[in-house]
Design a protein around this motif. Structure first.
Motif, mmCIF file in Angstrom:
data_model
loop_
_atom_site.group_PDB
_atom_site.id
_atom_site.type_symbol
_atom_site.label_atom_id
_atom_site.label_comp_id
_atom_site.label_asym_id
_atom_site.label_seq_id
_atom_site.Cartn_x
_atom_site.Cartn_y
_atom_site.Cartn_z
ATOM 1 N N UNK A 1 0.839 -1.195 0.000
ATOM 2 C CA UNK A 1 0.000 0.000 0.000
ATOM 3 C C UNK A 1 0.873 1.242 0.000
ATOM 4 N N UNK A 2 0.348 2.292 -0.619
ATOM 5 C CA UNK A 2 1.067 3.565 -0.653
ATOM 6 C C UNK A 2 0.041 4.681 -0.756
ATOM 7 N N UNK A 3 0.509 5.901 -0.501
ATOM 8 C CA UNK A 3 -0.357 7.070 -0.620
ATOM 9 C C UNK A 3 -0.611 7.441 -2.071
ATOM 10 N N UNK A 4 0.197 6.935 -2.973
ATOM 11 C CA UNK A 4 0.047 7.240 -4.392
ATOM 12 C C UNK A 4 0.765 6.188 -5.209
ATOM 13 N N UNK A 5 1.625 6.627 -6.139
ATOM 14 C CA UNK A 5 2.319 5.668 -6.994
ATOM 15 C C UNK A 5 3.781 5.480 -6.603
ATOM 16 N N UNK A 6 4.249 6.188 -5.586
ATOM 17 C CA UNK A 6 5.651 6.050 -5.177
ATOM 18 C C UNK A 6 6.005 4.637 -4.744
ATOM 19 N N UNK A 7 5.047 3.938 -4.152
ATOM 20 C CA UNK A 7 5.298 2.574 -3.705
ATOM 21 C C UNK A 7 5.640 1.607 -4.818
ATOM 22 N N UNK A 8 5.475 2.039 -6.063
ATOM 23 C CA UNK A 8 5.895 1.197 -7.189
ATOM 24 C C UNK A 8 7.402 0.963 -7.164
ATOM 25 N N UNK A 9 8.146 1.846 -6.478
ATOM 26 C CA UNK A 9 9.591 1.628 -6.355
ATOM 27 C C UNK A 9 9.879 0.394 -5.503
ATOM 28 N N UNK A 10 8.965 0.044 -4.593
ATOM 29 C CA UNK A 10 9.073 -1.196 -3.825
ATOM 30 C C UNK A 10 8.609 -2.372 -4.675
ATOM 31 N N UNK A 11 7.517 -2.178 -5.403
ATOM 32 C CA UNK A 11 6.958 -3.259 -6.230
ATOM 33 C C UNK A 11 7.974 -3.752 -7.249
ATOM 34 N N UNK A 12 8.686 -2.842 -7.900
ATOM 35 C CA UNK A 12 9.623 -3.259 -8.946
ATOM 36 C C UNK A 12 10.754 -4.105 -8.365
#
Length: 257
Positions: A1-12
């Motif tokens: 979960x993230x507040x926006x799309x920044x958490x995609x850096x964890x997903x990748x």
């Protein structure tokens, strides 16, 4: 979960290091940014998203948001029936390994800096650590709205990081999951000699360790990844296609919470 799309850096990084795991990602773009909200409000939002994810039978939750980690990690760990991992402790550990007792910089949202979560984590590890913290809230929107790689992004980074010209650091913690997407601009501003610490890699190591301890590592040959946005799913899809895996095409859906 993230507040926006920044958490995609964890997903990748999750997809690179744990390629057999299925992932459900929720970007709370409707309530973006978290960094200017109260601690109580952030906790309410994080708990609501977490309860939704638990209902999807996830086996582990990553709070891929420094602001939500600082505000809500202990509460989620106490209330949820699954392991919950944040990004601050892993990021602090990674910085100490690189910089040891040298001066360490931290850039993050207003809320994360106010909480002093990184400074406290660093001082728990090495009490004499010299920490220079700087709130760089405007940089979050640069990433959220797809402005990385532009002249405007570079100018905003230069302005936000001016303090590190006066107080040089040997390592800089990217204390918001949006900031790894500004790595080029930050290096251009501070120089390659400053080591940038992306908490993602250490966070994923922690995920791997927790799943291995409980014999829950997946061996799926065809894992499924689903991306949800509480706001603009097209903006989330653009981020996924740009930063997670440009060679793959993912579906993003709107989530009403």
């Amino acid at each position: 979960m993230d507040s926006g799309i920044g958490g995609l850096s964890i997903v990748r990084v999750l997809m690179q290091e744990l390629p057999h795991e299925s992932i459900i990602f929720v970007g709370d773009q409707q309530h973006f940014p978290y960094g200017t909200r109260t601690t109580e409000n952030i906790r309410e939002l994080a708990l609501k998203i977490s309860q939704y994810l638990v209902a999807q039978n996830v086996k582990l939750l990553v709070i891929a948001c420094n602001t939500a980690t600082a505000a809500a990690l202990p509460i989620l760990q106490a209330q949820l029936p699954i392991p919950v991992i944040g990004v601050i402790e892993p990021g602090a550990r990674a910085a100490i390994e690189v910089a040891q007792t040298s001066r360490i910089g931290v850039i993050a949202t207003d809320s994360t800096i106010r909480s002093q979560a990184y400074a406290q984590a660093l001082h728990r590890l090495v009490p004499e650590t010299n920490v220079v913290s700087q709130a760089t809230q405007p940089l979050v929107s640069v990433v959220e709205h797809g402005l990385t790689g532009t002249f405007q992004a570079q100018q905003m980074v230069n302005n936000a990081l001016a303090i590190f010209k006066e107080q040089p650091v040997s390592a800089l913690i990217l204390g918001c999951t949006h900031f790894p997407f500004l790595e080029y601009e930050i290096h251009h501003c501070l120089g390659k000699e400053v080591v940038l610490i992306d908490p993602a890699e250490e966070t994923v190591k922690t995920v791997h360790s927790r799943l291995a301890q409980t014999d829950q590592l997946a061996d799926q040959s065809d894992p499924q990844s689903t991306f949800y946005s509480t706001g603009d799913q097209l903006e989330l899809l653009a981020g996924v296609n740009r930063w997670v895996n440009p060679q793959a095409k993912y579906q993003c859906a709107h989530l009403n919470l």
